[in-house]
Design a protein around this motif. Structure first.
Motif, PDB file in Angstrom:
ATOM      1  N   THR A  25       3.552   5.075 -12.972  1.00  0.00           N
ATOM      2  CA  THR A  25       4.982   5.226 -12.769  1.00  0.00           C
ATOM      3  C   THR A  25       5.251   6.641 -12.249  1.00  0.00           C
ATOM      4  OG1 THR A  25       5.299   6.052 -15.012  1.00  0.00           O
ATOM      5  CG2 THR A  25       5.466   3.653 -14.682  1.00  0.00           C
ATOM      6  N   VAL A  26       6.514   6.899 -11.886  1.00  0.00           N
ATOM      7  CA  VAL A  26       6.872   8.250 -11.461  1.00  0.00           C
ATOM      8  C   VAL A  26       6.548   9.240 -12.571  1.00  0.00           C
ATOM      9  CG1 VAL A  26       8.792   9.760 -10.825  1.00  0.00           C
ATOM     10  CG2 VAL A  26       8.649   7.467  -9.865  1.00  0.00           C
ATOM     11  N   ARG A  27       6.876   8.882 -13.808  1.00  0.00           N
ATOM     12  CA  ARG A  27       6.623   9.790 -14.930  1.00  0.00           C
ATOM     13  C   ARG A  27       5.142  10.138 -15.040  1.00  0.00           C
ATOM     14  NH1 ARG A  27       9.510  10.799 -19.527  1.00  0.00           N
ATOM     15  NH2 ARG A  27      10.872   9.024 -19.181  1.00  0.00           N
ATOM     16  N   ARG A  28       4.273   9.137 -14.990  1.00  0.00           N
ATOM     17  CA  ARG A  28       2.833   9.400 -15.124  1.00  0.00           C
ATOM     18  C   ARG A  28       2.290  10.154 -13.915  1.00  0.00           C
ATOM     19  NH1 ARG A  28       2.442   4.056 -17.406  1.00  0.00           N
ATOM     20  NH2 ARG A  28       1.583   3.254 -15.456  1.00  0.00           N
ATOM     21  N   ALA A  29       2.808   9.829 -12.729  1.00  0.00           N
ATOM     22  CA  ALA A  29       2.347  10.533 -11.532  1.00  0.00           C
ATOM     23  C   ALA A  29       2.706  12.018 -11.600  1.00  0.00           C
ATOM     24  CB  ALA A  29       2.955   9.897 -10.285  1.00  0.00           C
ATOM     25  N   VAL A  30       3.916  12.318 -12.077  1.00  0.00           N
ATOM     26  CA  VAL A  30       4.336  13.720 -12.188  1.00  0.00           C
ATOM     27  C   VAL A  30       3.449  14.453 -13.181  1.00  0.00           C
ATOM     28  CG1 VAL A  30       6.200  15.244 -12.950  1.00  0.00           C
ATOM     29  CG2 VAL A  30       6.700  13.319 -11.451  1.00  0.00           C
ATOM     30  N   ALA A 184       5.260   4.620  -8.938  1.00  0.00           N
ATOM     31  CA  ALA A 184       5.085   5.834  -8.150  1.00  0.00           C
ATOM     32  C   ALA A 184       4.817   5.519  -6.685  1.00  0.00           C
ATOM     33  CB  ALA A 184       3.936   6.667  -8.722  1.00  0.00           C
ATOM     34  N   ALA A 185       4.174   4.378  -6.409  1.00  0.00           N
ATOM     35  CA  ALA A 185       3.899   4.005  -5.022  1.00  0.00           C
ATOM     36  C   ALA A 185       5.194   3.793  -4.252  1.00  0.00           C
ATOM     37  CB  ALA A 185       3.037   2.749  -4.973  1.00  0.00           C
ATOM     38  N   ASP A 186       6.209   3.210  -4.902  1.00  0.00           N
ATOM     39  CA  ASP A 186       7.498   3.009  -4.234  1.00  0.00           C
ATOM     40  C   ASP A 186       8.201   4.344  -3.997  1.00  0.00           C
ATOM     41  OD1 ASP A 186       6.888   0.344  -4.426  1.00  0.00           O
ATOM     42  OD2 ASP A 186       8.288  -0.067  -6.072  1.00  0.00           O
ATOM     43  N   PHE A 187       8.188   5.192  -5.018  1.00  0.00           N
ATOM     44  CA  PHE A 187       8.770   6.524  -4.902  1.00  0.00           C
ATOM     45  C   PHE A 187       8.103   7.288  -3.753  1.00  0.00           C
ATOM     46  CE2 PHE A 187       8.481  11.053  -5.969  1.00  0.00           C
ATOM     47  CZ  PHE A 187       9.791  11.384  -6.309  1.00  0.00           C
ATOM     48  N   ALA A 188       6.771   7.231  -3.710  1.00  0.00           N
ATOM     49  CA  ALA A 188       6.033   7.959  -2.679  1.00  0.00           C
ATOM     50  C   ALA A 188       6.355   7.434  -1.290  1.00  0.00           C
ATOM     51  CB  ALA A 188       4.531   7.853  -2.948  1.00  0.00           C
ATOM     52  N   ALA A 189       6.359   6.115  -1.121  1.00  0.00           N
ATOM     53  CA  ALA A 189       6.612   5.544   0.206  1.00  0.00           C
ATOM     54  C   ALA A 189       7.998   5.921   0.706  1.00  0.00           C
ATOM     55  CB  ALA A 189       6.454   4.027   0.152  1.00  0.00           C
ATOM     56  N   ARG A 190       8.974   5.902  -0.180  1.00  0.00           N
ATOM     57  CA  ARG A 190      10.349   6.246   0.217  1.00  0.00           C
ATOM     58  C   ARG A 190      10.433   7.696   0.690  1.00  0.00           C
ATOM     59  NH1 ARG A 190      12.369   5.008  -4.173  1.00  0.00           N
ATOM     60  NH2 ARG A 190      12.932   7.001  -5.140  1.00  0.00           N
ATOM     61  N   HIS A 191       9.832   8.606  -0.065  1.00  0.00           N
ATOM     62  CA  HIS A 191       9.954  10.022   0.280  1.00  0.00           C
ATOM     63  C   HIS A 191       9.046  10.412   1.446  1.00  0.00           C
ATOM     64  CE1 HIS A 191      12.819  11.429  -2.659  1.00  0.00           C
ATOM     65  NE2 HIS A 191      12.246  10.642  -3.554  1.00  0.00           N
ATOM     66  N   LEU A 192       7.876   9.803   1.536  1.00  0.00           N
ATOM     67  CA  LEU A 192       7.017  10.094   2.676  1.00  0.00           C
ATOM     68  C   LEU A 192       7.674   9.629   3.974  1.00  0.00           C
ATOM     69  CD1 LEU A 192       3.535   9.167   1.182  1.00  0.00           C
ATOM     70  CD2 LEU A 192       4.299  11.442   1.851  1.00  0.00           C
ATOM     71  N   PHE A 308      -0.012  13.456  16.810  1.00  0.00           N
ATOM     72  CA  PHE A 308       0.526  13.159  15.482  1.00  0.00           C
ATOM     73  C   PHE A 308       1.600  12.074  15.559  1.00  0.00           C
ATOM     74  CE2 PHE A 308       4.124  14.051  12.606  1.00  0.00           C
ATOM     75  CZ  PHE A 308       3.537  13.620  11.424  1.00  0.00           C
ATOM     76  N   ARG A 309       2.502  12.174  16.529  1.00  0.00           N
ATOM     77  CA  ARG A 309       3.594  11.197  16.643  1.00  0.00           C
ATOM     78  C   ARG A 309       3.066   9.785  16.869  1.00  0.00           C
ATOM     79  NH1 ARG A 309       6.762  11.190  20.751  1.00  0.00           N
ATOM     80  NH2 ARG A 309       8.486  10.172  19.678  1.00  0.00           N
ATOM     81  N   ARG A 310       1.930   9.658  17.537  1.00  0.00           N
ATOM     82  CA  ARG A 310       1.374   8.331  17.826  1.00  0.00           C
ATOM     83  C   ARG A 310       0.541   7.762  16.684  1.00  0.00           C
ATOM     84  NH1 ARG A 310       0.252  10.728  23.069  1.00  0.00           N
ATOM     85  NH2 ARG A 310      -1.926  11.045  22.396  1.00  0.00           N
ATOM     86  N   THR A 311       0.282   8.561  15.645  1.00  0.00           N
ATOM     87  CA  THR A 311      -0.604   8.125  14.562  1.00  0.00           C
ATOM     88  C   THR A 311       0.149   7.261  13.550  1.00  0.00           C
ATOM     89  OG1 THR A 311      -1.852  10.183  14.791  1.00  0.00           O
ATOM     90  CG2 THR A 311      -2.205   8.907  12.774  1.00  0.00           C
ATOM     91  N   PRO A 312      -0.365   6.081  13.228  1.00  0.00           N
ATOM     92  CA  PRO A 312       0.306   5.238  12.229  1.00  0.00           C
ATOM     93  C   PRO A 312       0.320   5.918  10.855  1.00  0.00           C
ATOM     94  CG  PRO A 312      -1.333   3.975  13.483  1.00  0.00           C
ATOM     95  CD  PRO A 312      -1.548   5.419  13.818  1.00  0.00           C
ATOM     96  N   VAL A 313       1.395   5.713  10.123  1.00  0.00           N
ATOM     97  CA  VAL A 313       1.478   6.263   8.769  1.00  0.00           C
ATOM     98  C   VAL A 313       0.562   5.449   7.845  1.00  0.00           C
ATOM     99  CG1 VAL A 313       3.826   7.040   9.198  1.00  0.00           C
ATOM    100  CG2 VAL A 313       3.446   4.806   8.125  1.00  0.00           C
ATOM    101  N   PHE A 314       0.180   6.038   6.736  1.00  0.00           N
ATOM    102  CA  PHE A 314      -0.777   5.362   5.839  1.00  0.00           C
ATOM    103  C   PHE A 314      -0.098   4.639   4.695  1.00  0.00           C
ATOM    104  CE2 PHE A 314      -0.419   9.745   4.209  1.00  0.00           C
ATOM    105  CZ  PHE A 314      -0.119   9.516   2.882  1.00  0.00           C
ATOM    106  N   TRP A 315       1.215   4.799   4.538  1.00  0.00           N
ATOM    107  CA  TRP A 315       1.883   4.188   3.389  1.00  0.00           C
ATOM    108  C   TRP A 315       2.625   2.917   3.751  1.00  0.00           C
ATOM    109  CZ3 TRP A 315       3.190   8.930   5.509  1.00  0.00           C
ATOM    110  CH2 TRP A 315       4.376   8.974   6.257  1.00  0.00           C
TER     111      TRP A 315
END
Length: 316
Positions: A25-30, A184-192, A308-315
């Motif tokens: 979760t976000v808590r555990r990731a932090v 945490a994966a959802d939190f990360a994807a949104r912010h990335l 960089f602009r042409r590189t696919p994101v990883f998330w």
């Protein structure tokens, strides 16, 4: 600064990678991220205060930047006056450490890189090095004062609380506490995704950007890189994330010439007194040399940016 040849230079410590788990979760990731950040900062504080190994100041600066990047992510979703205070104290400490780091780079990297001017008869090192030494010594004195201050102790304690599983000590609403249990994966994807969009927006029309605008692109890429390094194991462990992170880092590094010129120009204004003709000549030659080098690296920076602009994101 002591003569490094006559002393045993203490080792600095680089940050360990952050290992997160898919079900965090976000808590555990932090908690996991904060442990790595606190260990990185705490290990390098005595090295930075000792002053004999310039890498100590550099690593403290990186640790503070990474903490501020984490705090910036959390403050958007989980507002907290205590977290705001932690970010403000980290920013204050980072300013003191950053000044010392800037002088280290100027003396150890920038001046040697100006050797072509020496071959052209411009006495860059002879005029600027004696002026830079006391300014760097003063900056290191302020580093020792800042890192021994109550602000540094408070920040370490706060990071320890995060690492122990307590996000902050304020009463929180049930909705806020529930939000901390978000995957945490959802939190990360949104912010990335947000940081990626921001970096691309900053770099729009890259070929026409001014040096200060390109510097803003570099800062956006830096925040994106820190966040990517925090969360990469949630979405793309191993080689899958490699191309994105490599091209992100390459684009950031290629923009370093813009930062060097801006920083060096600011440092040159610190040399007090009324300049004589030779000093004006030296400063003018340095400024012109760095601007020419900046222009020469522009095409390479643009090329790295396009990759960089042409590189696919990883998330995704």
């Amino acid at each position: 600064m002591p003569d490094q040849s006559e002393t045993v230079i203490p080792d600095s410590h680089r940050a360990e990678p952050v290992e997160l788990e898919k079900d965090d979760t976000v808590r555990r990731a932090v908690v996991r991220i904060a442990r790595v950040l606190r260990e990185h900062l705490e290990a390098n504080l005595p090295v930075a205060m000792d002053g004999r190994n310039v890498e100590g100041v550099h690593q403290v600066r990186v640790a503070l930047r990474r903490f501020r990047a984490l705090a910036g992510l959390l403050r958007r979703d989980y507002p907290s006056a205590t977290l705001d205070e932690a970010a403000a104290r980290a920013r204050m400490l980072a300013r003191a450490v950053g000044e010392a780091r800037d002088w280290d780079v100027f003396m150890l990297e920038t001046l040697p890189g100006l050797s072509p001017l020496g071959r052209a008869g411009v006495n860059v090192v002879g005029r600027l090095l004696p002026l830079a030494r006391p300014l760097r010594d003063g900056a290191y004195a302020r580093v020792r004062q800042a890192l021994a201050s109550a602000d540094a102790e408070w920040l370490l304690n706060f990071m320890g609380n995060l690492a122990d599983g307590s996000l902050w000590d304020e009463a929180r609403s049930p909705a806020g506490l529930k939000a901390l249990e978000e995957p945490a994966a959802d939190f990360a994807a949104r912010h990335l995704a947000r940081l990626h969009r921001k970096a691309r927006r900053r770099g729009r029309g890259f070929a026409r950007l001014t040096p200060p605008e390109r510097h803003q692109v570099r800062l956006a890429l830096k925040k994106l890189r820190y966040a990517s390094e925090f969360f990469v194991t949630l979405h793309a462990p191993g080689r899958k994330s490699g191309p994105y992170l490599r091209r992100l880092s390459a684009a950031q590094a290629a923009l370093g010439a813009d930062s060097d010129v801006l920083t060096t120009g600011r440092l040159l204004t610190r040399f007090g007194g009324r300049p004589d003709d030779e000093m004006r000549h030296v400063v003018g030659a340095v400024t012109g040399f760095l601007c020419c080098r900046q222009d020469a690296t522009h095409d390479a920076a643009h090329r790295q940016w396009r990759r960089f602009r042409r590189t696919p994101v990883f998330w995704a």
